[in-house]
Design a protein around this motif. Structure first.
Motif, PDB file in Angstrom:
ATOM      1  N   GLY A   1       1.390  -1.465   0.094  1.00  0.00           N
ATOM      2  CA  GLY A   1       0.046  -0.086  -0.004  1.00  0.00           C
ATOM      3  C   GLY A   1       0.753   1.447  -0.031  1.00  0.00           C
ATOM      4  O   GLY A   1       1.669   1.501   0.322  1.00  0.00           O
ATOM      5  N   THR A   2       0.338   2.483  -0.763  1.00  0.00           N
ATOM      6  CA  THR A   2       0.939   3.594   0.156  1.00  0.00           C
ATOM      7  C   THR A   2      -0.061   5.022  -0.106  1.00  0.00           C
ATOM      8  O   THR A   2      -1.063   4.684  -0.974  1.00  0.00           O
ATOM      9  N   GLN A   3       0.288   4.642   0.709  1.00  0.00           N
ATOM     10  CA  GLN A   3      -0.887   6.608   1.482  1.00  0.00           C
ATOM     11  C   GLN A   3      -1.420   7.992   0.646  1.00  0.00           C
ATOM     12  O   GLN A   3      -0.101   7.937   0.453  1.00  0.00           O
ATOM     13  N   VAL A   4      -2.606   8.016   0.440  1.00  0.00           N
ATOM     14  CA  VAL A   4      -2.421   9.277  -0.484  1.00  0.00           C
ATOM     15  C   VAL A   4      -3.534  10.284   0.376  1.00  0.00           C
ATOM     16  O   VAL A   4      -4.281   9.546   1.011  1.00  0.00           O
ATOM     17  N   THR A   5      -3.319  11.767   0.389  1.00  0.00           N
ATOM     18  CA  THR A   5      -3.955  12.286   0.907  1.00  0.00           C
ATOM     19  C   THR A   5      -3.674  13.365   0.142  1.00  0.00           C
ATOM     20  O   THR A   5      -2.652  14.383  -0.132  1.00  0.00           O
ATOM     21  N   VAL A   6      -5.584  14.184   0.779  1.00  0.00           N
ATOM     22  CA  VAL A   6      -6.089  14.945  -0.620  1.00  0.00           C
ATOM     23  C   VAL A   6      -6.224  16.078   0.380  1.00  0.00           C
ATOM     24  O   VAL A   6      -7.078  15.729   1.188  1.00  0.00           O
TER      25      VAL A   6
END
Length: 123
Positions: free
Chosen positions: A116-121
């Motif tokens: 997994g890779t974190q995406v924060t918007v």
């Protein structure tokens, strides 16, 4: 065995773009249909997009269609998820997944997962 490693996540603002990559090792990716899922805090893991072995057929969740584009480069053993017009509700951990089949179907469930890779918007 297939090892999947995601990259490309990060912190962006609403409306920005990101491209996630999923690099595979252990087996050639051309034997696998590939998909992306995501999981937001407190929510179940949900389907994002999938692509068949050749890249000729793609599937998207309704909320991502038109904003996300999934592609693959079998020569590089890599799958790409281009995400445009990102929204705060896209914030999640994004997981790459592989199905040992040429085609992805509605009943497909991955045989392999990445970390997994974190995406924060941010809004």
């Amino acid at each position: 065995q297939v090892q999947l490693v995601e990259s490309g996540g990060g912190l962006v603002q609403a409306g920005d773009s990101l491209r996630l990559s999923c690099a595979a090792s252990g087996r050639t990716l051309s034997s696998y249909a590939m998909g992306w899922f995501r999981q937001a805090p407190g929510k179940e893991r949900e389907f994002v997009a999938a692509i068949n072995w050749s890249g000729s057929v793609t599937y998207y969740a309704i909320s991502m269609k038109g904003r996300f584009t999934l592609s693959r480069d079998n020569a590089k053993n890599t799958v790409y998820l281009q995400m445009n017009s990102l929204k705060p509700e896209d914030t999640a951990i994004y997981y790459c997944a592989a199905v040992h089949s040429n085609e992805w179907s509605s009943s497909s469930w991955p045989d392999y997962w990445g970390q997994g890779t974190q995406v924060t918007v941010s809004s």
